[in-house]
Write a protein that holds these residues in place. Structure first.
Motif, PDB file in Angstrom:
ATOM      1  N   LYS A   1       0.821  -1.218   0.000  1.00 25.60           N
ATOM      2  CA  LYS A   1       0.000   0.000   0.000  1.00 25.60           C
ATOM      3  C   LYS A   1       0.856   1.270   0.000  1.00 25.60           C
ATOM      4  O   LYS A   1       0.674   2.144  -0.850  1.00 25.60           O
ATOM      5  CB  LYS A   1      -0.937   0.012   1.224  1.00 25.60           C
ATOM      6  CG  LYS A   1      -1.914  -1.152   1.269  1.00 25.60           C
ATOM      7  CD  LYS A   1      -2.755  -1.146   2.541  1.00 25.60           C
ATOM      8  CE  LYS A   1      -1.972  -1.401   3.812  1.00 25.60           C
ATOM      9  NZ  LYS A   1      -1.439  -2.767   3.951  1.00 25.60           N
ATOM     10  N   SER A   2       1.794   1.350   0.963  1.00 27.37           N
ATOM     11  CA  SER A   2       2.587   2.584   1.086  1.00 27.37           C
ATOM     12  C   SER A   2       3.429   2.821  -0.159  1.00 27.37           C
ATOM     13  O   SER A   2       3.570   3.957  -0.617  1.00 27.37           O
ATOM     14  CB  SER A   2       3.505   2.509   2.307  1.00 27.37           C
ATOM     15  OG  SER A   2       2.747   2.359   3.463  1.00 27.37           O
ATOM     16  N   THR A   3       3.988   1.742  -0.699  1.00 27.32           N
ATOM     17  CA  THR A   3       4.825   1.875  -1.899  1.00 27.32           C
ATOM     18  C   THR A   3       3.988   2.432  -3.046  1.00 27.32           C
ATOM     19  O   THR A   3       4.412   3.351  -3.747  1.00 27.32           O
ATOM     20  CB  THR A   3       5.418   0.491  -2.283  1.00 27.32           C
ATOM     21  OG1 THR A   3       5.986  -0.090  -1.114  1.00 27.32           O
ATOM     22  CG2 THR A   3       6.464   0.620  -3.365  1.00 27.32           C
ATOM     23  N   LEU A   4       2.783   1.892  -3.210  1.00 25.68           N
ATOM     24  CA  LEU A   4       1.913   2.339  -4.300  1.00 25.68           C
ATOM     25  C   LEU A   4       1.435   3.771  -4.072  1.00 25.68           C
ATOM     26  O   LEU A   4       1.458   4.602  -4.992  1.00 25.68           O
ATOM     27  CB  LEU A   4       0.718   1.384  -4.442  1.00 25.68           C
ATOM     28  CG  LEU A   4      -0.275   1.721  -5.553  1.00 25.68           C
ATOM     29  CD1 LEU A   4       0.414   1.776  -6.913  1.00 25.68           C
ATOM     30  CD2 LEU A   4      -1.418   0.704  -5.596  1.00 25.68           C
TER      31      LEU A   4
ATOM     32  N   SER B   1       2.726  -7.096  -9.282  1.00 29.07           N
ATOM     33  CA  SER B   1       2.394  -7.909 -10.453  1.00 29.07           C
ATOM     34  C   SER B   1       3.617  -8.361 -11.242  1.00 29.07           C
ATOM     35  O   SER B   1       3.483  -9.077 -12.229  1.00 29.07           O
ATOM     36  CB  SER B   1       1.395  -7.190 -11.351  1.00 29.07           C
ATOM     37  OG  SER B   1       0.099  -7.463 -10.876  1.00 29.07           O
ATOM     38  N   ASP B   2       4.798  -7.939 -10.807  1.00 27.90           N
ATOM     39  CA  ASP B   2       6.029  -8.481 -11.385  1.00 27.90           C
ATOM     40  C   ASP B   2       6.298  -9.881 -10.838  1.00 27.90           C
ATOM     41  O   ASP B   2       7.126 -10.616 -11.361  1.00 27.90           O
ATOM     42  CB  ASP B   2       7.212  -7.542 -11.069  1.00 27.90           C
ATOM     43  CG  ASP B   2       7.288  -7.176  -9.588  1.00 27.90           C
ATOM     44  OD1 ASP B   2       8.168  -7.663  -8.897  1.00 27.90           O
ATOM     45  OD2 ASP B   2       6.406  -6.416  -9.111  1.00 27.90           O
ATOM     46  N   LEU B   3       5.583 -10.262  -9.771  1.00 30.34           N
ATOM     47  CA  LEU B   3       5.808 -11.579  -9.159  1.00 30.34           C
ATOM     48  C   LEU B   3       4.983 -12.654  -9.857  1.00 30.34           C
ATOM     49  O   LEU B   3       3.936 -12.395 -10.443  1.00 30.34           O
ATOM     50  CB  LEU B   3       5.441 -11.552  -7.670  1.00 30.34           C
ATOM     51  CG  LEU B   3       6.214 -10.589  -6.770  1.00 30.34           C
ATOM     52  CD1 LEU B   3       5.751 -10.729  -5.329  1.00 30.34           C
ATOM     53  CD2 LEU B   3       7.721 -10.830  -6.869  1.00 30.34           C
TER      54      LEU B   3
HETATM   55  N1  LIG Z   1       8.234  -7.159  -6.076  1.00 27.40           N
HETATM   56  C1  LIG Z   1       7.575  -6.092  -5.642  1.00 27.40           C
HETATM   57  N2  LIG Z   1       7.645  -5.734  -4.351  1.00 27.40           N
HETATM   58  C2  LIG Z   1       6.943  -4.657  -3.929  1.00 27.40           C
HETATM   59  C3  LIG Z   1       6.154  -3.886  -4.828  1.00 27.40           C
HETATM   60  N3  LIG Z   1       5.553  -2.894  -4.121  1.00 27.40           N
HETATM   61  C4  LIG Z   1       5.956  -3.036  -2.843  1.00 27.40           C
HETATM   62  N4  LIG Z   1       6.804  -4.075  -2.711  1.00 27.40           N
HETATM   63  C5  LIG Z   1       7.489  -4.522  -1.482  1.00 27.40           C
HETATM   64  O1  LIG Z   1       6.533  -5.006  -0.540  1.00 27.40           O
HETATM   65  C6  LIG Z   1       6.950  -4.718   0.797  1.00 27.40           C
HETATM   66  C7  LIG Z   1       5.831  -4.062   1.566  1.00 27.40           C
HETATM   67  O2  LIG Z   1       5.514  -2.825   0.982  1.00 27.40           O
HETATM   68  P1  LIG Z   1       4.717  -1.669   1.727  1.00 27.40           P
HETATM   69  O3  LIG Z   1       4.452  -0.642   0.697  1.00 27.40           O
HETATM   70  O4  LIG Z   1       5.419  -1.260   2.966  1.00 27.40           O
HETATM   71  O5  LIG Z   1       3.396  -2.450   2.113  1.00 27.40           O
HETATM   72  P2  LIG Z   1       2.169  -1.934   3.014  1.00 27.40           P
HETATM   73  O6  LIG Z   1       0.969  -2.613   2.496  1.00 27.40           O
HETATM   74  O7  LIG Z   1       2.152  -0.452   3.072  1.00 27.40           O
HETATM   75  O8  LIG Z   1       2.574  -2.514   4.430  1.00 27.40           O
HETATM   76  P3  LIG Z   1       1.906  -2.162   5.867  1.00 27.40           P
HETATM   77  O9  LIG Z   1       1.605  -0.682   5.879  1.00 27.40           O
HETATM   78  O10 LIG Z   1       2.949  -2.555   6.834  1.00 27.40           O
HETATM   79  O11 LIG Z   1       0.678  -3.004   5.949  1.00 27.40           O
HETATM   80  C8  LIG Z   1       8.203  -3.834   0.673  1.00 27.40           C
HETATM   81  O12 LIG Z   1       9.334  -4.640   0.892  1.00 27.40           O
HETATM   82  C9  LIG Z   1       8.156  -3.344  -0.761  1.00 27.40           C
HETATM   83  O13 LIG Z   1       9.434  -3.103  -1.296  1.00 27.40           O
HETATM   84  C10 LIG Z   1       6.116  -4.278  -6.208  1.00 27.40           C
HETATM   85  O14 LIG Z   1       5.467  -3.673  -7.069  1.00 27.40           O
HETATM   86  N5  LIG Z   1       6.839  -5.403  -6.550  1.00 27.40           N
END
Ligand SMILES: Nc1nc2c(ncn2[C@@H]2O[C@H](COP(=O)(O)OP(=O)(O)OP(=O)(O)O)[C@@H](O)[C@H]2O)c(=O)[nH]1
Ligand SMILES: [Mg+2]
Length: 303
Positions: free
Chosen positions: A57-60, A192-194
């Motif tokens: 979520k945070s990354t997006l 979705s790269d996975l």
């Molecule tokens: N392969 C891959 N990994 C990703 C992608 N987006 C995020 N990640 C990885 O997924 C992990 C979790 O990402 P976050 O963005 O912190 O996830 P979140 O949903 O915000 O996590 P919480 O807030 O803790 O629930 C990190 O290690 C990112 O690098 C992606 O598009 N591809």
């Protein structure tokens, strides 16, 4: 998208808003009720991102916000994190870094703990969003960890709910069981790269085809997105624009207002109820249930 200066905060305004958010997240139900009403401003477009822990979520959100800011759109982000009470100091450090990290004057980011809340939100989240709205951001983003109830709360607070699911996990099955897919306006298969992403999309798409959202005339898109490769980000932005147009045509401001007011009142009453119940002693519970019920109701009436 037109360039705008709305929601572009200087350092002082940023500090003040951050302080106000922290204050509201700690404020009791009574003090929120006593506080002066938040001035009415044209509402920002609100988007919620929800999904299981670590789904991306945070990354997006970080990526989307960067793209929106580059288009001249100002965005306020509130992230609710389920921080444990033991890591308060470290988490606070993270929060400050989070806001500084974006470095763009059009972006304001803040994270608060959901530690004391019952539905995976933080206390007074509706008031926090209004306080942010008062700074005239074009868009507000709410990030919440999906815990079952949080998805339903987020639905009441935002215009568009984006639900993230990642490939090759049991999350989709759990989400189906909990009825969580029902709250989504847009579903994103993250990372979705996975391996396994197309399969996951297929399963989710066939499920939403029969979902409740169809009944209201909106077909929930299921998109594959990877922040890693950039795939699907344009499609997600297009889906967000399409849903905004759908909301504008299909929901009145009064309906939105009613939904948010309903959440707010329910949240305040439930917190007061919780206070009342915690004040009862084990001896009180030996009394007949009808008597306790009356006592709790009277307690609520007095506050
Ligand atoms: N392969 C891959 N990994 C990703 C992608 N987006 C995020 N990640 C990885 O997924 C992990 C979790 O990402 P976050 O963005 O912190 O996830 P979140 O949903 O915000 O996590 P919480 O807030 O803790 O629930 C990190 O290690 C990112 O690098 C992606 O598009 N591809
Ligand atoms: Mg996160």
């Amino acid at each position: 998208m037109p360039e705008s200066q709305a929601g572009v905060l200087d350092a002082t305004a940023r500090r003040e808003l951050a302080r106000e958010i922290s204050r509201l997240a700690r404020a009791s139900a009574q003090s929120v009720l006593r506080a002066a009403p938040v001035p009415m401003v044209p509402p920002a477009r609100r988007i919620g991102f929800t999904g299981p822990p670590g789904v991306g979520k945070s990354t997006l959100v970080g990526k989307l916000v960067e793209r929106r800011a580059a288009q001249g759109v100002s965005v306020g982000v509130l992230a609710i994190d389920p921080a444990s009470p033991y890591s308060k100091g470290a988490i606070l450090g993270d929060r400050i870094r989070m806001d500084q990290a974006s470095g763009d004057p059009r972006v304001f980011m803040r994270s608060v703990s959901s530690r004391d809340s019952q539905d995976g939100m933080c206390n007074n989240v509706a008031d926090i969003l209004c306080a942010m709205e008062a700074h005239h951001f074009d868009e507000l983003v709410l990030e919440t960890v999906g815990v079952g109830q949080a998805e339903h709360a987020v639905k009441a607070l935002v215009d568009t709910v984006v639900l993230l699911m990642q490939p090759e996990t049991g999350d989709a099955i759990q989400a189906l069981k909990a009825g969580i897919l029902e709250v989504a306006d847009i579903i994103v298969v993250s990372k979705s790269d996975l391996h396994g992403a197309p399969k996951m999309r297929e399963v989710l798409a066939s499920t939403v085809r029969f979902g409740a959202q169809r009944a209201v005339g909106w077909t929930v898109p299921v998109l594959g997105v990877s922040v890693e490769t950039g795939k699907g980000l344009d499609e997600l932005e297009a889906a967000l624009t399409a849903h905004a147009a759908w909301v504008a045509a299909n929901r009145t401001a009064a309906e939105t207002q009613a939904r948010r007011a309903c959440y707010r009142v329910q949240d305040l009453v439930l917190r007061r109820l919780d206070d009342q119940l915690s004040a009862l002693s084990p001896a009180d519970y030996e009394r007949p249930v009808a008597e306790l019920y009356q006592r709790v109701l009277e307690g609520l009436r007095q506050t």
